[in-house]
Motif scaffolding. Structure first.
Motif, short mmCIF file in Angstrom:
data_model
loop_
_atom_site.label_atom_id
_atom_site.label_comp_id
_atom_site.label_asym_id
_atom_site.label_seq_id
_atom_site.Cartn_x
_atom_site.Cartn_y
_atom_site.Cartn_z
N GLU A 79 40.88 43.01 36.74
CA GLU A 79 39.83 43.45 37.65
C GLU A 79 39.05 42.26 38.21
OE1 GLU A 79 37.46 46.16 35.45
OE2 GLU A 79 38.95 47.79 35.49
N ALA A 80 38.84 41.22 37.34
CA ALA A 80 38.13 40.02 37.82
C ALA A 80 38.95 39.30 38.88
CB ALA A 80 37.85 39.09 36.64
N THR A 81 40.27 39.22 38.69
CA THR A 81 41.14 38.57 39.69
C THR A 81 41.09 39.32 41.02
OG1 THR A 81 42.59 37.79 37.93
CG2 THR A 81 43.49 37.82 40.16
N VAL A 82 41.15 40.66 40.93
CA VAL A 82 41.09 41.47 42.16
C VAL A 82 39.76 41.28 42.86
CG1 VAL A 82 41.08 43.83 43.04
CG2 VAL A 82 42.74 43.16 41.31
N LEU A 83 38.67 41.28 42.07
CA LEU A 83 37.35 41.11 42.66
C LEU A 83 37.21 39.74 43.32
CD1 LEU A 83 35.07 42.76 39.94
CD2 LEU A 83 35.62 43.68 42.19
N LYS A 84 37.74 38.69 42.65
CA LYS A 84 37.66 37.36 43.24
C LYS A 84 38.47 37.28 44.53
CE LYS A 84 36.93 34.84 38.90
NZ LYS A 84 37.52 33.89 37.93
N ALA A 85 39.66 37.91 44.53
CA ALA A 85 40.48 37.91 45.75
C ALA A 85 39.77 38.63 46.89
CB ALA A 85 41.83 38.55 45.46
N ALA A 87 36.59 39.00 47.14
CA ALA A 87 35.45 38.18 47.55
C ALA A 87 35.88 37.03 48.45
CB ALA A 87 34.74 37.64 46.30
N ARG A 88 37.01 36.38 48.08
CA ARG A 88 37.50 35.29 48.94
C ARG A 88 37.89 35.82 50.32
NH1 ARG A 88 39.87 33.42 44.04
NH2 ARG A 88 41.79 34.56 44.53
N GLU A 89 38.50 37.01 50.32
CA GLU A 89 38.89 37.59 51.61
C GLU A 89 37.66 37.87 52.47
OE1 GLU A 89 41.31 41.51 53.35
OE2 GLU A 89 41.08 41.18 51.18
N GLN A 90 36.65 38.45 51.84
CA GLN A 90 35.42 38.72 52.59
C GLN A 90 34.75 37.42 53.04
OE1 GLN A 90 32.96 41.18 50.14
NE2 GLN A 90 34.32 42.98 50.29
N ALA A 91 34.81 36.38 52.15
CA ALA A 91 34.19 35.10 52.51
C ALA A 91 34.92 34.47 53.70
CB ALA A 91 34.22 34.15 51.31
N GLU A 92 36.26 34.52 53.66
CA GLU A 92 37.02 33.97 54.79
C GLU A 92 36.74 34.74 56.07
OE1 GLU A 92 38.75 31.29 54.94
OE2 GLU A 92 38.57 30.79 52.81
#
Length: 303
Positions: A223-229, A231-236
């Motif tokens: 779940e942490a990996t999915v959330l980080k991905a 978040a990175r997608e939203q950040a990009e």
């Protein structure tokens, strides 16, 4: 005259002695059996109840003949300990049992004829009770003795002992099993086996807990990996939108004053290209370092 006085004094003494031996008292908590040359002739304050269920009290002062003998017997409920009885249960396991018997004398005449004394009665009672306990507990397994049919077992033992002592003037009021434990030499082995079983159960529980902990940690990592991905997608995405917005602002600024915009960009490029402490060697005619960036910006802009 002197002889007559002596005879009178002797007669008075004999009468006083006879009078002293002709009366006796019976306390409320005792019953008395009167013997005439060893044969029972009367009972005083015998244990009995009236129609209302209340004990009849005949305690007090009584008259007897001088040759009568008075035997006092306890009227209260008495207790006898039956300790350290070795019992073999139906599952072939040995137990060390401690019991307690409450009893009373209800018929002094039969008691005296059959048992004579409380000491003899206690000895008989212990022997019969031990036998009844062994017979009753030998028909059931240990778990039933410890916690299952304990009340019924005590009732059966009481009835058995009462039946055995029928006609002796004794009534068994209650029989209690105070303690039923494994013998010391057996208990240690049983406790070790129980301890091993509990340790095995605990180890199984710990293993299940560790497995569940691993599953929880793996799920949390996923779940942490999915959330980080995400978040990175939203950040990009936000960064791209910011760059687009910045380019729009630059484009609007360039369209309003292209020369100023090129000048500003040249200054920024010049400032970023030269860090603090950088040594630059130039010719005397090239002292204006930023001029190069300005000329290049002008050339790139078509002016």
């Amino acid at each position: 005259m002197r002889v007559l006085s002596i005879v009178i004094l002797v007669a008075i003494g004999v009468l006083a002695l006879i009078g002293m031996n002709s009366f006796y008292t019976v306390r409320q908590d005792y019953q008395a059996l009167i013997l005439e040359f060893g044969n029972p002739v009367a009972v005083r304050n015998e244990y009995d109840v009236n129609e209302q269920g209340q004990e009849i009290d005949e305690a007090g002062l009584f008259f007897k003949l001088p040759w009568h003998e008075v035997i006092y017997l306890d009227r209260k409920n008495m207790g006898t300990d039956i300790a350290d009885i070795e019992v073999l249960a139906s599952d072939q396991r040995r137990l060390s049992v401690d019991a307690f018997v409450r009893w009373r004398i209800t018929d002094p005449l039969k008691f005296y004829q059959r048992l004579r004394s409380e000491r003899a009665a206690t000895s008989q009672l212990q022997r019969f009770t031990e036998s009844a306990i062994r017979d009753a507990l030998g028909q059931v397994p240990v778990p039933e003795i410890v916690s299952g049919q304990r009340g019924q077992l005590m009732s059966d033992i009481r009835e058995t002992v009462n039946g055995t002592l029928n006609g002796t003037g004794i009534e068994i009021i209650d029989v209690r099993l105070r303690q039923a434990d494994l013998p010391a030499e057996v208990a240690e082995g049983v406790y070790n086996r129980m301890r091993t079983e509990r340790q095995q159960v605990a180890q199984g529980i710990r293993s299940e807990g560790e497995e569940q902990a691993r599953l929880v940690r793996a799920r949390a990592d996923r779940e942490a990996t999915v959330l980080k991905a995400q978040a990175r997608e939203q950040a990009e995405q936000i960064r791209g939108e910011g760059d687009a917005r910045r380019n729009d602002i630059y484009a609007n600024a360039y369209s309003k004053d292209a020369e100023f915009f090129r000048f500003q960009r040249a200054l920024i490029a010049c400032e970023n290209s030269i860090e603090d402490g950088t040594q630059v060697v130039v010719a005397p005619q090239d002292l204006d370092l930023c001029r190069v960036f300005i000329d290049q910006a002008r050339t790139a802009g078509g002016n």
